[in-house]
Design an enzyme around this catalytic site. Structure first.
Site, PDB file in Angstrom:
ATOM      1  N   GLY A  13       0.862  -1.186  -0.216  1.00  0.00           N
ATOM      2  CA  GLY A  13      -0.020  -0.177  -0.188  1.00  0.00           C
ATOM      3  C   GLY A  13       0.840   1.365  -0.017  1.00  0.00           C
ATOM      4  O   GLY A  13       2.038   1.234  -0.279  1.00  0.00           O
ATOM      5  N   GLY A  14       0.213   2.428   0.112  1.00  0.00           N
ATOM      6  CA  GLY A  14       0.881   3.588   0.247  1.00  0.00           C
ATOM      7  C   GLY A  14       2.056   3.664   1.165  1.00  0.00           C
ATOM      8  O   GLY A  14       2.861   4.449   1.001  1.00  0.00           O
ATOM      9  N   VAL A  18       2.900  -5.386   3.703  1.00  0.00           N
ATOM     10  CA  VAL A  18       2.355  -6.228   4.611  1.00  0.00           C
ATOM     11  C   VAL A  18       2.816  -7.583   4.379  1.00  0.00           C
ATOM     12  O   VAL A  18       2.659  -8.202   3.339  1.00  0.00           O
ATOM     13  CB  VAL A  18       0.813  -6.196   4.452  1.00  0.00           C
ATOM     14  N   LYS A  32       3.213  -4.751   9.121  1.00  0.00           N
ATOM     15  CA  LYS A  32       3.471  -3.790   8.122  1.00  0.00           C
ATOM     16  C   LYS A  32       4.693  -3.132   8.204  1.00  0.00           C
ATOM     17  O   LYS A  32       4.925  -2.245   9.187  1.00  0.00           O
ATOM     18  CB  LYS A  32       2.247  -2.619   8.139  1.00  0.00           C
ATOM     19  N   ASP A 126      -9.200   7.755   8.148  1.00  0.00           N
ATOM     20  CA  ASP A 126      -9.364   7.398   6.747  1.00  0.00           C
ATOM     21  C   ASP A 126     -10.308   6.138   6.760  1.00  0.00           C
ATOM     22  O   ASP A 126     -10.126   5.199   6.290  1.00  0.00           O
ATOM     23  CB  ASP A 126      -8.039   6.807   6.387  1.00  0.00           C
TER      24      ASP A 126
END
Length: 574
Positions: A13-14, A18, A32, A126
């Site tokens: 992801g950004g 993971v 992560k 978020d």
């Protein structure tokens, strides 16, 4: 990395990548690992440490907890619990909008989760469908508060903003101060989309939707096409003025009334097709499989079969396979997700041998069937942990301080670490160790939580009981929850008080890793007065907990008993 074994790369992801790993108790976790470009920013490390420490204080139902983290290594990382659920965005893409009663139940439970998040002085920032997991026991919220740590760094690097444009609040889109009310606005948007498949601000690009949201004070969205029963909730949640939005508790109460059932009554709460997919994933997550091989490298994740239409969301890590896989992994309790299933001790997993613990790496988890587990988890798509993770084995700064304070009082050095789990218990009869008594019959009150979301952790090396978060995740042997008892290390019932019998019990007579309150009362209670419960502690010592008195709960809602015990600790010497 520092004691965590990477089993598979399951997402990107950004913020980073993971990976799948496991705890000492053989429970899977999502790790992560933060991108190196973020890690090079000193200010980011400070923000990340602050935000993760805050997130670790969040407790409650419908919350997927942050379990561990480190900010001092080359790459910061954090670990979250594993939930084999179905991401809400994937459910909507595959099965369409939910029935209105399910919508109210979903939003009400998510509001309860937000109540726990906000109570810990954390703002999610978020909240979106991809950060909500659907399970047979309700929805679960992930990735609360962590996005804030990347805000300044990402703004500097990209000239944009952190978050998902389609689910931002007006104040967030305008770059103003973000408060808990911003999560309420996002929850209103989610309610609209889940109920109808239509976003209140249209179906344009993420940036165009964010621009429309930012313009809400001048032009509110048209809510006339939404169901009459839902519209009042949408109007309040989507108010331009944050002060006019309802509190999570108000939303939960309203949704409970509108759903026509208790929010936590999850019998048939979802359509059959979605429930069947969730059941399939949960079954795969609990199916023991013979290991086919041990990978010599970290497998790359398979491409997800569903690409979200909501742009700007990071790629999902994979929960459970979405295609047929050749295997799964040993059964495990979901850390944060209570279920009503009957719990039985984990079966043996063939001939897989424990992974030896290298010197200085006391937290290396037992690797059972890693090859097949990695194949199963990456075979079909997306896991859902909104925290890029890596297997960092370093403990957090707070955990380091905890370790220094938690050494046995007599100064005895802890014995070599023994791997946890049914396959990794001490082999007293095989190698004939000797035991040195550290302390004997120390009184310890195992106090159960008496308030929603409250958990007390237990460190038997000291011994002591403290609220969740005050004892490091890797230092605790069990947790006394408001609705269950959870075991972090393998416990067994001993037939006698000698260390040899105690070690043998921990190795050969395991009890379930999770004991719901229903299993802790009545004639068939899993723990009774006089029981001798034995385990190898997080520091490698041998502990025996004698149940002296059981105090039944006087609460009508939270029924886990309180146990008055006497604890004996031995240092194990080969």
């Amino acid at each position: 990395m520092a004691g965590y074994r990477l089993l598979a790369k399951i997402g990107e992801g950004g913020m980073g990548s993971v990976y799948l790993s496991r705890t000492r108790g053989n429970q899977p976790v999502a790790l992560k690992v933060i991108r190196r470009e973020f890690a090079q920013e000193h200010d980011f490390r400070a923000r990340f440490e602050h935000e993760v420490q805050a997130a670790r204080r969040v407790q409650g139902y419908h919350i997927v907890p942050v379990l561990d983290h480190d900010t001092s290594g080359d790459q910061p990382w954090l670990a979250t619990a594993f939930v084999p659920g179905l991401p809400l965005d994937e459910a909507l893409a595959a099965h369409g909008p939910l029935p209105l009663p399910a919508v109210f139940q979903l939003i009400g439970c998510t509001a309860q989760a937000l109540h726990s998040v906000h109570a810990a002085s954390v703002v999610h920032r978020d909240l979106k469908p991809s950060n909500i997991l659907l399970g047979s026991n309700g929805p679960w919220v992930i990735d609360f508060g962590i996005a804030r740590a990347t805000d300044t760094t990402q703004l500097t690097r990209s000239g944009g903003f952190i978050g998902t444009p389609q689910y931002m609040s007006p104040e967030h889109a305008l770059g103003r101060t973000v408060t808990p009310a911003t999560d309420i606005f996002a929850l209103g948007l989610i309610a609209a989309v889940v109920a109808t498949g239509r976003h209140p601000y249209g179906d344009g690009s993420g940036i165009s939707i964010a621009a429309s949201i930012a313009n809400t004070p001048q032009q509110a969205p048209d809510l006339s096409r939404y169901p009459d029963a839902l519209r009042p909730l949408l109007e309040r949640c989507l108010a331009a003025d944050p002060a006019q939005r309802p509190l999570p508790a108000e939303i939960a109460e309203l949704c409970s009334t509108s759903a026509g059932r208790k929010l936590r009554d999850f019998a048939d709460w979802l359509p059959e097709t979605i429930a069947a997919e969730i059941t399939r994933r949960e079954h795969l997550a609990q199916t023991p499989v013979q290991p086919a091989y041990t990978p010599t490298h970290t497998p790359e994740p398979a491409r997800p079969t569903y690409a979200p239409t909501h742009a700007a969301a990071p790629a999902h890590p994979a929960h459970v396979p979405t295609q047929n896989a050749t295997g799964g992994h040993p059964p495990f309790p979901m850390y944060e997700a209570p279920t009503s299933a009957v719990y039985t001790p984990p079966p043996a997993i063939g001939t897989a041998a424990p992974v030896p613990v290298a010197a200085g790496r006391r937290h290396t988890p037992l690797l059972v069937g890693a090859g097949v587990l990695a194949v199963a988890l990456i075979a079909g798509g997306s896991w859902y942990a909104t925290r890029d993770d890596d297997n960092g084995g370093r403990t957090s700064a707070g955990d380091d301080k905890q370790k220094a304070a938690d050494q046995p009082k007599d100064g005895a050095a802890p014995a070599a670490q023994q791997p946890s789990g049914s396959a990794a218990a001490p082999q007293a009869s095989a190698i004939g160790p000797t035991y040195t008594e550290v302390y004997k019959d120390k009184p310890l009150k195992l106090l159960a939580g008496r308030e929603f979301g409250k958990v007390n952790a237990v460190d038997l090396d000291f011994p002591k009981v403290a609220p969740f978060g005050e004892i490091g995740w890797k230092e605790r042997e069990l947790e006394m929850g408001f609705e269950d008892v959870r075991l972090s290390t393998t416990f067994g019932k001993s037939k006698g008080t000698t260390p040899e019998l105690c070690a043998d019990a921990a190795a050969t007579n395991p009890i379930p890793e999770r004991l719901p309150s229903s299993d802790l009362s009545g004639a068939a209670s899993a723990i009774v007065q006089g029981d001798l419960l034995c385990t190898v502690t997080s520091k490698g010592n041998l502990a025996m907990v004698k149940i002296v008195t059981i105090e039944p709960s006087t609460s009508k809602q939270y029924k886990v008993p309180t146990y008055l015990t006497e604890v004996t600790l031995w240092k194990r010497q080969p």
